[in-house]
Write a protein that holds these residues in place. Sequence first.
Motif, PDB file in Angstrom:
ATOM      1  N   GLU A  10       0.825  -1.202   0.000  1.00  0.00           N
ATOM      2  CA  GLU A  10       0.000   0.000   0.000  1.00  0.00           C
ATOM      3  C   GLU A  10       0.865   1.261   0.000  1.00  0.00           C
ATOM      4  N   LEU A  11       1.933   1.261   0.771  1.00  0.00           N
ATOM      5  CA  LEU A  11       2.833   2.411   0.793  1.00  0.00           C
ATOM      6  C   LEU A  11       3.510   2.596  -0.564  1.00  0.00           C
ATOM      7  N   GLY A  12       3.916   1.504  -1.208  1.00  0.00           N
ATOM      8  CA  GLY A  12       4.546   1.594  -2.523  1.00  0.00           C
ATOM      9  C   GLY A  12       3.614   2.165  -3.577  1.00  0.00           C
ATOM     10  N   LYS A  13       2.331   1.824  -3.508  1.00  0.00           N
ATOM     11  CA  LYS A  13       1.357   2.385  -4.459  1.00  0.00           C
ATOM     12  C   LYS A  13       1.233   3.894  -4.297  1.00  0.00           C
ATOM     13  N   GLN A  14       1.224   4.372  -3.063  1.00  0.00           N
ATOM     14  CA  GLN A  14       1.152   5.809  -2.823  1.00  0.00           C
ATOM     15  C   GLN A  14       2.393   6.509  -3.382  1.00  0.00           C
ATOM     16  N   GLN A  45       4.419   5.583  -5.849  1.00  0.00           N
ATOM     17  CA  GLN A  45       4.386   5.588  -7.314  1.00  0.00           C
ATOM     18  C   GLN A  45       3.385   6.612  -7.853  1.00  0.00           C
ATOM     19  N   GLN A  46       2.262   6.742  -7.168  1.00  0.00           N
ATOM     20  CA  GLN A  46       1.250   7.701  -7.617  1.00  0.00           C
ATOM     21  C   GLN A  46       1.784   9.137  -7.569  1.00  0.00           C
ATOM     22  N   TYR A  47       2.483   9.483  -6.489  1.00  0.00           N
ATOM     23  CA  TYR A  47       2.998  10.851  -6.364  1.00  0.00           C
ATOM     24  C   TYR A  47       4.233  11.081  -7.243  1.00  0.00           C
ATOM     25  N   MET A  48       4.986  10.036  -7.559  1.00  0.00           N
ATOM     26  CA  MET A  48       6.085  10.180  -8.514  1.00  0.00           C
ATOM     27  C   MET A  48       5.547  10.523  -9.910  1.00  0.00           C
ATOM     28  N   LYS A  49       4.478   9.872 -10.315  1.00  0.00           N
ATOM     29  CA  LYS A  49       3.862  10.191 -11.613  1.00  0.00           C
ATOM     30  C   LYS A  49       3.320  11.623 -11.627  1.00  0.00           C
ATOM     31  N   PHE A  50       2.806  12.061 -10.498  1.00  0.00           N
ATOM     32  CA  PHE A  50       2.289  13.433 -10.419  1.00  0.00           C
ATOM     33  C   PHE A  50       3.415  14.451 -10.629  1.00  0.00           C
ATOM     34  N   VAL A  51       4.557  14.243  -9.972  1.00  0.00           N
ATOM     35  CA  VAL A  51       5.685  15.182 -10.104  1.00  0.00           C
ATOM     36  C   VAL A  51       6.196  15.192 -11.541  1.00  0.00           C
ATOM     37  N   GLU A  52       6.287  14.025 -12.177  1.00  0.00           N
ATOM     38  CA  GLU A  52       6.744  13.967 -13.559  1.00  0.00           C
ATOM     39  C   GLU A  52       5.784  14.685 -14.499  1.00  0.00           C
ATOM     40  N   ALA A  53       4.466  14.514 -14.251  1.00  0.00           N
ATOM     41  CA  ALA A  53       3.489  15.200 -15.098  1.00  0.00           C
ATOM     42  C   ALA A  53       3.576  16.710 -14.940  1.00  0.00           C
ATOM     43  N   VAL A  76       3.649  -3.381  11.645  1.00  0.00           N
ATOM     44  CA  VAL A  76       2.657  -3.048  10.611  1.00  0.00           C
ATOM     45  C   VAL A  76       2.006  -1.704  10.901  1.00  0.00           C
ATOM     46  N   LYS A  77       1.784  -1.405  12.159  1.00  0.00           N
ATOM     47  CA  LYS A  77       1.167  -0.127  12.504  1.00  0.00           C
ATOM     48  C   LYS A  77       2.065   1.050  12.125  1.00  0.00           C
ATOM     49  N   ASP A  78       3.405   0.863  12.180  1.00  0.00           N
ATOM     50  CA  ASP A  78       4.324   1.927  11.774  1.00  0.00           C
ATOM     51  C   ASP A  78       4.252   2.173  10.263  1.00  0.00           C
ATOM     52  N   ILE A  79       4.143   1.109   9.495  1.00  0.00           N
ATOM     53  CA  ILE A  79       4.045   1.251   8.035  1.00  0.00           C
ATOM     54  C   ILE A  79       2.738   1.945   7.654  1.00  0.00           C
ATOM     55  N   LYS A  80       1.644   1.568   8.312  1.00  0.00           N
ATOM     56  CA  LYS A  80       0.356   2.210   8.023  1.00  0.00           C
ATOM     57  C   LYS A  80       0.369   3.680   8.424  1.00  0.00           C
ATOM     58  N   ALA A  81       1.077   4.002   9.509  1.00  0.00           N
ATOM     59  CA  ALA A  81       1.176   5.404   9.931  1.00  0.00           C
ATOM     60  C   ALA A  81       1.951   6.227   8.907  1.00  0.00           C
ATOM     61  N   LYS A  82       3.011   5.659   8.330  1.00  0.00           N
ATOM     62  CA  LYS A  82       3.779   6.362   7.296  1.00  0.00           C
ATOM     63  C   LYS A  82       2.928   6.584   6.040  1.00  0.00           C
ATOM     64  N   THR A  83       2.140   5.597   5.668  1.00  0.00           N
ATOM     65  CA  THR A  83       1.259   5.727   4.501  1.00  0.00           C
ATOM     66  C   THR A  83       0.210   6.814   4.729  1.00  0.00           C
ATOM     67  N   LYS A  84      -0.352   6.839   5.912  1.00  0.00           N
ATOM     68  CA  LYS A  84      -1.357   7.846   6.232  1.00  0.00           C
ATOM     69  C   LYS A  84      -0.762   9.251   6.251  1.00  0.00           C
ATOM     70  N   GLU A  85       0.440   9.390   6.775  1.00  0.00           N
ATOM     71  CA  GLU A  85       1.103  10.697   6.824  1.00  0.00           C
ATOM     72  C   GLU A  85       1.383  11.225   5.416  1.00  0.00           C
ATOM     73  N   LEU A  86       1.871  10.360   4.540  1.00  0.00           N
ATOM     74  CA  LEU A  86       2.164  10.767   3.170  1.00  0.00           C
ATOM     75  C   LEU A  86       0.880  11.176   2.438  1.00  0.00           C
ATOM     76  N   PHE A  87      -0.166  10.429   2.639  1.00  0.00           N
ATOM     77  CA  PHE A  87      -1.435  10.729   1.952  1.00  0.00           C
ATOM     78  C   PHE A  87      -2.040  12.042   2.444  1.00  0.00           C
ATOM     79  N   SER A  88      -2.052  12.239   3.758  1.00  0.00           N
ATOM     80  CA  SER A  88      -2.685  13.447   4.315  1.00  0.00           C
ATOM     81  C   SER A  88      -1.941  14.720   3.931  1.00  0.00           C
ATOM     82  N   THR A  89      -0.636  14.622   3.649  1.00  0.00           N
ATOM     83  CA  THR A  89       0.140  15.808   3.282  1.00  0.00           C
ATOM     84  C   THR A  89       0.104  16.084   1.785  1.00  0.00           C
ATOM     85  N   CYS A  90       0.209  15.046   0.975  1.00  0.00           N
ATOM     86  CA  CYS A  90       0.334  15.228  -0.481  1.00  0.00           C
ATOM     87  C   CYS A  90      -1.012  15.270  -1.205  1.00  0.00           C
ATOM     88  N   ASN A  91      -1.977  14.558  -0.714  1.00  0.00           N
ATOM     89  CA  ASN A  91      -3.236  14.476  -1.465  1.00  0.00           C
ATOM     90  C   ASN A  91      -3.941  15.829  -1.613  1.00  0.00           C
TER      91      ASN A  91
END
Length: 322
Positions: free
Chosen positions: A182-186, A188-196, A246-261
């Motif tokens: 799930e973190l890897g998908k996030q 990749q999504q933001y890398m495509k955004f920066v390139e665009a 696992v809770k640490d990985i989910k927290a990192k995913t949530k932090e990245l999403f809440s800031t970049c989205n």
Amino acid sequence: MQTDQDAQPAQGDAQKQTEDKTPNESEEMETSTEENKGEKKSDQPPQAKKAKVKTKVLELPIENSPQWQLANDMLNLFVENEGKMIMQDKLEKERNDAKNNVEEYVYDMRDKLHGMLEKFVSESDRDALSLKLEDTENWLYEDGEDQPKQVYIDKLAELKKLGQPIMDRFMEAEERPKAFEELGKQIQQYMKFVEAYKMKDEQYDHLDEADVTKVDKLNNDAMIWMNSTMNQQSKHSLAVDALVKVKDIKAKTKELFSTCNPIVTKPKPKVEVPKEETPAEQNGPVGDQEKTQEPTADKGAAENTGIPTSETTENKPDMDLD
């Protein structure tokens, strides 16, 4: 002649005899048919007549004679005893359930230690837990056959203190790949955004460069953190606690999403289209239109009435009166 006359009376006598015989024969036939009908009727069984059912409504008297009624004190005593028995049955059921839970955990954990949990426990810990499970099983069928509920609860807690860390390591190993995915998908999504954005995509031309730079930096940091933790965890033994939960990985995913989205999904500002001013419609003619319309109106009136206009009279040749 005499013979003819004799023959005629003879024929008459014969006809009379036949006429006399036919009524008798017809009577015999009628009697025979009636007899046959009677025989047929006698062969059939007689039909029984349906009996009419008569109903009568009677009022039954009801008498109340409570000869064996209990006294109120005795009745209250029985109700109280019934409540005590119900409570006793409930406590006995809870005690048996606690005992069954201990027995079930012993059998279940013993099978898993040599099955799916084998990679997640060290040999020394497995031997210690196996010995504890065996002692508990023997205790259940000896001294622990009839113990209070709390004793079984405490015995189960002692077993879980040794077995629960092993189960936690197993669950972490099962859920950790999904969390990293799930973190890897996030990322990749933001890398495509920066390139665009760098390719001057019209979809993101309204965004500030500072915001896009912020997304790029956070995304790179998250990717570095994920790669380093995955490498370290792959070298780590499964028989000990994981380096990253696992809770640490989910927290990192949530932090990245809440800031970049919010930056990525920022809508374009609405551009108001100016309204075109249309000239107001005038009721009457303007300028030379009034002058041009007058001759045409005169011509139309002259044509309708038949009166010649000035133009027609001037062009018309003079008539010779002589």
